[in-house]
Enzyme design. Sequence first.
Site, PDB file in Angstrom:
ATOM      1  N   VAL A  72     -17.049  36.574   2.947  1.00 42.94           N
ATOM      2  CA  VAL A  72     -17.506  37.165   3.919  1.00 42.94           C
ATOM      3  C   VAL A  72     -17.812  38.624   4.077  1.00 42.94           C
ATOM      4  CG1 VAL A  72     -16.776  35.518   5.396  1.00 42.94           C
ATOM      5  CG2 VAL A  72     -15.225  37.935   4.556  1.00 42.94           C
ATOM      6  N   SER A 125      -3.332  36.291  13.745  1.00 46.28           N
ATOM      7  CA  SER A 125      -1.630  35.839  13.288  1.00 46.28           C
ATOM      8  C   SER A 125      -0.943  36.671  14.259  1.00 46.28           C
ATOM      9  CB  SER A 125      -1.948  36.722  11.692  1.00 46.28           C
ATOM     10  OG  SER A 125      -0.092  36.967  11.777  1.00 46.28           O
ATOM     11  N   TYR A 160      -2.097  43.507   6.287  1.00 49.56           N
ATOM     12  CA  TYR A 160      -2.587  42.919   6.726  1.00 49.56           C
ATOM     13  C   TYR A 160      -2.434  43.034   7.984  1.00 49.56           C
ATOM     14  CZ  TYR A 160      -2.902  37.526   8.107  1.00 49.56           C
ATOM     15  OH  TYR A 160      -2.371  36.300   8.386  1.00 49.56           O
ATOM     16  N   THR A 184       3.144  28.947   8.829  1.00 52.30           N
ATOM     17  CA  THR A 184       2.275  27.693   8.217  1.00 52.30           C
ATOM     18  C   THR A 184       2.081  27.261   6.720  1.00 52.30           C
ATOM     19  OG1 THR A 184      -0.084  28.117  10.253  1.00 52.30           O
ATOM     20  CG2 THR A 184      -0.329  26.327   8.824  1.00 52.30           C
ATOM     21  N   THR A 232       0.666  26.619   3.513  1.00 55.73           N
ATOM     22  CA  THR A 232      -0.480  27.440   2.986  1.00 55.73           C
ATOM     23  C   THR A 232       0.138  28.070   1.738  1.00 55.73           C
ATOM     24  OG1 THR A 232      -0.715  29.071   4.024  1.00 55.73           O
ATOM     25  CG2 THR A 232      -1.829  27.584   5.191  1.00 55.73           C
TER      26      THR A 232
END
Length: 247
Positions: free
Chosen positions: A61, A132, A145, A178, A180
Amino acid sequence: MTTTGRMTIADKAVLVTGANRGIGQALVTEALSRGAKRVYAGTRQPLAHPDGRVTPLTLDVTSAAQIQAAAAAVGSLDVLINNAGVALYDDLSDRAALDQQLAVNLFGIYGVTQAFLPMLTDSRGVIVNNLSLNAFAPMPIIPAYSVSKAAAFNLTQSLRALLARRGVRVHAVLTGPTDTDMTRGYDIPKATAESVARAIFDGVEQGEDEIFPDPMSQSVAESWRSGAIKALELQLSALVPAEPVTA
């Protein structure tokens, strides 16, 4: 609850970025289970999938060339899920780390959305930006982030107001922890990627502006939907003039 209209996933064409693992992989599986006619799986590296309805797309992206090539390969689209993201553990003193996360988490959404917007306008489709809870409150161990997600949330709100004139609906997903790669090393309660994917599609099908897909995010859902910031967003979006109707 503020809603933007309803959509069923059955017989729709869906594109998921960051589709090779975690929530992205779960979103591909969930879209198939809901009867999507075609799922485009965007990944940095070529991805094979056993289901014939899945079309792999090589899609970084941050690459304008790859975004344009992906758009050229897709004939029509109903649902765009901007899921690709990166989180680096930094102390906000590293400008390169901030630039990298903005490139993916903010400008990646912008670039992919712009490329596929004509298709979504034609189909009166849906954009889903997987963001988020750090868009609301920063996590100090990943501040860049958090900055990027806050900016992406503002972008999502702006797109929602502007694209409503074209019949395109825009959803923000505010995820909490989550299970991940990003959180695997932390001994904290985490939702499964599969349950988050189900909740995301439930929110799309129910037409929710903001989707709170896990226990932590659900804890703030009611106060957000009835809060001052959401009320202000709705007031400001009403200032956007209607787009002229052309014959």
